[in-house]
Design a protein around this motif. Structure first.
Motif, PDB file in Angstrom:
ATOM      1  N   ASP A 286     -13.504  -3.484   5.261  1.00 57.02           N
ATOM      2  CA  ASP A 286     -14.243  -4.454   4.456  1.00 57.02           C
ATOM      3  C   ASP A 286     -13.492  -5.773   4.337  1.00 57.02           C
ATOM      4  OD1 ASP A 286     -16.184  -2.566   4.137  1.00 57.02           O
ATOM      5  OD2 ASP A 286     -15.643  -2.005   2.092  1.00 57.02           O
ATOM      6  N   ARG A 287     -12.153  -5.717   4.435  1.00 56.08           N
ATOM      7  CA  ARG A 287     -11.365  -6.936   4.340  1.00 56.08           C
ATOM      8  C   ARG A 287     -11.350  -7.718   5.645  1.00 56.08           C
ATOM      9  NH1 ARG A 287      -6.870  -4.196   1.238  1.00 56.08           N
ATOM     10  NH2 ARG A 287      -5.856  -3.949   3.244  1.00 56.08           N
ATOM     11  N   ALA A 288     -11.625  -7.041   6.760  1.00 51.27           N
ATOM     12  CA  ALA A 288     -11.466  -7.671   8.067  1.00 51.27           C
ATOM     13  C   ALA A 288     -12.710  -8.455   8.471  1.00 51.27           C
ATOM     14  CB  ALA A 288     -11.169  -6.603   9.117  1.00 51.27           C
ATOM     15  N   THR A 289     -12.504  -9.675   8.917  1.00 50.17           N
ATOM     16  CA  THR A 289     -13.609 -10.465   9.477  1.00 50.17           C
ATOM     17  C   THR A 289     -13.781 -10.175  10.956  1.00 50.17           C
ATOM     18  OG1 THR A 289     -12.063 -12.302   9.828  1.00 50.17           O
ATOM     19  CG2 THR A 289     -13.351 -12.312   7.786  1.00 50.17           C
ATOM     20  N   SER A 290     -12.673  -9.881  11.630  1.00 48.05           N
ATOM     21  CA  SER A 290     -12.707  -9.439  13.025  1.00 48.05           C
ATOM     22  C   SER A 290     -11.536  -8.494  13.232  1.00 48.05           C
ATOM     23  CB  SER A 290     -12.616 -10.626  13.991  1.00 48.05           C
ATOM     24  OG  SER A 290     -11.385 -11.305  13.829  1.00 48.05           O
ATOM     25  N   LEU A 291     -11.643  -7.629  14.228  1.00 48.89           N
ATOM     26  CA  LEU A 291     -10.651  -6.588  14.435  1.00 48.89           C
ATOM     27  C   LEU A 291      -9.933  -6.773  15.763  1.00 48.89           C
ATOM     28  CD1 LEU A 291     -12.783  -3.483  13.356  1.00 48.89           C
ATOM     29  CD2 LEU A 291     -11.037  -4.621  12.000  1.00 48.89           C
ATOM     30  N   ASP A 292      -8.612  -6.543  15.741  1.00 46.85           N
ATOM     31  CA  ASP A 292      -7.881  -6.386  16.985  1.00 46.85           C
ATOM     32  C   ASP A 292      -7.536  -4.901  17.123  1.00 46.85           C
ATOM     33  OD1 ASP A 292      -5.834  -5.954  15.175  1.00 46.85           O
ATOM     34  OD2 ASP A 292      -4.843  -7.868  15.553  1.00 46.85           O
ATOM     35  N   GLN A 293      -6.887  -4.517  18.214  1.00 46.22           N
ATOM     36  CA  GLN A 293      -6.631  -3.096  18.442  1.00 46.22           C
ATOM     37  C   GLN A 293      -5.709  -2.508  17.383  1.00 46.22           C
ATOM     38  OE1 GLN A 293      -8.316  -1.373  20.735  1.00 46.22           O
ATOM     39  NE2 GLN A 293      -7.444   0.441  19.758  1.00 46.22           N
ATOM     40  N   GLU A 294      -4.759  -3.309  16.904  1.00 44.88           N
ATOM     41  CA  GLU A 294      -3.869  -2.831  15.847  1.00 44.88           C
ATOM     42  C   GLU A 294      -4.647  -2.490  14.584  1.00 44.88           C
ATOM     43  OE1 GLU A 294      -0.055  -4.330  13.148  1.00 44.88           O
ATOM     44  OE2 GLU A 294      -0.767  -5.551  14.823  1.00 44.88           O
ATOM     45  N   ALA A 295      -5.633  -3.335  14.235  1.00 43.05           N
ATOM     46  CA  ALA A 295      -6.450  -3.075  13.048  1.00 43.05           C
ATOM     47  C   ALA A 295      -7.301  -1.826  13.237  1.00 43.05           C
ATOM     48  CB  ALA A 295      -7.337  -4.284  12.756  1.00 43.05           C
TER      49      ALA A 295
END
Length: 226
Positions: free
Chosen positions: A124-133
């Motif tokens: 919910d906090r993320a606007t976009s995700l990278d692989q680490e996220a």
């Protein structure tokens, strides 16, 4: 969390459903939205309540919970006595986030719910995700101490530090306090104290105890973990 996650419990045994309801209610940040005793009621309740999470049994009197699972457009954790590999594989294949075998205790379910809360909060906090996220969210969902250890350490806010100091007690003797007692010591509202305590519990810094009063209704008590 600014708002509780709503939970629908699906189990044909009323007493078991009530027991699981009490387990859910003991975990801060979660509210039981309703119960359903069979597959048809489960689908009706889902469409009317739109819960965040469904706790779903496999064995239902009018069908299989695994068939209900693929019709639910929400997060689902299976709670069942079905201990065969076929049911487990089918549950995960159809989208279940976790599979908890009956019988289980309140802490077993609480751990899954806290893991789910961490998972949701990260996404919910993320606007976009990278692989680490993505990996961090996956570890959070798996739960347990491994997820806490694997997650990167974060800096405590001043309010969190003050709350932890309050829970440390006088002369370093830990105390188990209610959210209201913490709020009075720290000088914040009860709702604010509850929000911070829930976050600290999710992170593993604070443990949650239940104390039953004269009315039988449990009161949450919070204690700092070593």
């Amino acid at each position: 969390m600014s708002q509780d996650f709503t939970v629908l419990i699906v189990d044909d045994d009323f007493h078991v459903a009530s027991l699981h309801s009490s387990y859910v209610a003991s975990v801060p940040g979660f509210t039981v939205a309703g119960h359903a005793g069979n597959a048809q009621q489960a689908l009706q309740a889902f469409h009317s309540l739109r819960p965040d999470l469904v706790l779903l049994d496999v064995y239902l009197p009018d069908g299989s919970g695994l068939d209900v699972l693929r019709q639910l457009d929400c997060d689902v954790i299976m709670l069942s006595a079905a201990a065969d590999a076929t049911s487990l594989r089918m549950a995960f294949r159809r989208g279940a986030l976790a599979y908890l075998l009956k019988p289980f205790g309140p802490e077993d379910l609480a751990q899954r719910l806290r893991s789910y809360a961490r998972y949701r909060r990260l996404l919910d906090r993320a606007t976009s995700l990278d692989q680490e996220a993505v990996e961090r969210a996956r570890r959070a969902l798996l739960g347990g101490e491994a997820a806490v250890v694997a997650a990167p350490a974060r800096t405590r806010s001043a309010t969190e530090q003050t709350i932890l100091e309050a829970l440390a007690g006088a002369a370093g003797r830990p105390e188990a306090l209610s959210a209201l007692e913490v709020a009075r010591q720290v000088g914040v509202s009860r709702a604010t104290a509850q929000r911070y305590l829930s976050a600290l519990a999710d992170d593993g810094a604070v443990g949650i105890q239940l104390r039953y009063g004269t009315t039988g209704r449990p009161e949450h008590r919070y204690a700092r973990r070593p």
